[in-house]
Design an enzyme around this catalytic site. Sequence first.
Site, PDB file in Angstrom:
ATOM      1  N   GLU A  81       5.833 -97.911 -27.361  1.00  0.00           N
ATOM      2  CA  GLU A  81       6.206 -98.041 -28.776  1.00  0.00           C
ATOM      3  C   GLU A  81       6.802 -99.415 -29.132  1.00  0.00           C
ATOM      4  OE1 GLU A  81       6.965 -94.145 -30.997  1.00  0.00           O
ATOM      5  OE2 GLU A  81       8.483 -94.179 -29.412  1.00  0.00           O
ATOM      6  N   HIS A 100      15.114 -98.242 -31.849  1.00  0.00           N
ATOM      7  CA  HIS A 100      14.324 -97.024 -32.067  1.00  0.00           C
ATOM      8  C   HIS A 100      14.949 -95.905 -31.248  1.00  0.00           C
ATOM      9  CE1 HIS A 100      11.251 -94.109 -32.521  1.00  0.00           C
ATOM     10  NE2 HIS A 100      10.914 -94.126 -31.247  1.00  0.00           N
ATOM     11  N   HIS A 102      15.455 -91.326 -30.785  1.00  0.00           N
ATOM     12  CA  HIS A 102      15.010 -89.950 -31.065  1.00  0.00           C
ATOM     13  C   HIS A 102      16.228 -89.047 -31.321  1.00  0.00           C
ATOM     14  CE1 HIS A 102      11.343 -90.982 -28.284  1.00  0.00           C
ATOM     15  NE2 HIS A 102      11.265 -91.583 -29.450  1.00  0.00           N
ATOM     16  N   HIS A 170      10.191 -87.130 -35.148  1.00  0.00           N
ATOM     17  CA  HIS A 170      10.204 -88.119 -34.075  1.00  0.00           C
ATOM     18  C   HIS A 170      11.583 -88.768 -33.890  1.00  0.00           C
ATOM     19  CE1 HIS A 170       7.981 -91.966 -32.402  1.00  0.00           C
ATOM     20  NE2 HIS A 170       9.079 -91.706 -31.744  1.00  0.00           N
TER      21      HIS A 170
HETATM   22 ZN   LIG Z   1       9.775 -92.796 -30.152  1.00  0.00          ZN
END
Ligand SMILES: [Zn+2]
Length: 249
Positions: A81, A100, A102, A170
Amino acid sequence: MGQEAPDLNQVIHELVAANRILANQGVVDAYGHVSVRHPHDKNLFLLSCSRSPELVEPEDIMTFRMDGSPADGRKDNPYVERFIHCGAYEHDDKVMAVVHSHALAVLPFSISSTPMRTVIHTASHMGEHIPVWDSQDKFGDTGLLVSTIEQGRDLAQALGTSKVALMRGHGFTAAAHSLGEVLKISIYLPQNAQVYLDALRLGGTIKCVTPGEMAIRDSFGPGGRELARAMDYWAMRAGCSHYLHYKKS
Ligand SMILES: [Zn+2]
């Protein structure tokens, strides 16, 4: 007189500290990542190879181009990612650091028609409007990951001028003007989500942080002494103060 560019090794060590801090604060676990724009070349960014953030060491930090290809000739396995970071840096020159995550607490707001609202003062820097990016809208059925540059660019479009975008089912992506600012937003966003969820369960009227209150808090500046105090605390808790205070020898 121009400002002297930061020492690359110092920036790498700060990025390692950021990885450890986010893991210690429960913002990332086995997955999730943090990057910074390269201090000497705005067309590059620094990001670990594919390792869990708590385990990241200075030698894991790689240099990437905006298309997601390694710029340092290294063959290490990159994060699938990494295109999240490519999109965010390409989209806005002022973005200097990207996270980023989760984080569990934000996920209800990524799948529900109830929008995330800013309800606690520590989360005020993330702004009033938190967009939700749904990969389904443009890409149909996928593995829900941002695994191509097209997906990274689409996410950046959804982010627009916001500092945070939720990602349906996500997690979230935060993009800010400094590493400290992106850490602060990423740490307090899940706390904000938890408080808001608890308040929704209570029922009754919920009062959010107002745009005026956000503007006043933003006027304090994101790089102030208060943030330095928080960085010191987070690094101590994560056992990585030596990375944060690395100095060119
Ligand atoms: Zn992710």
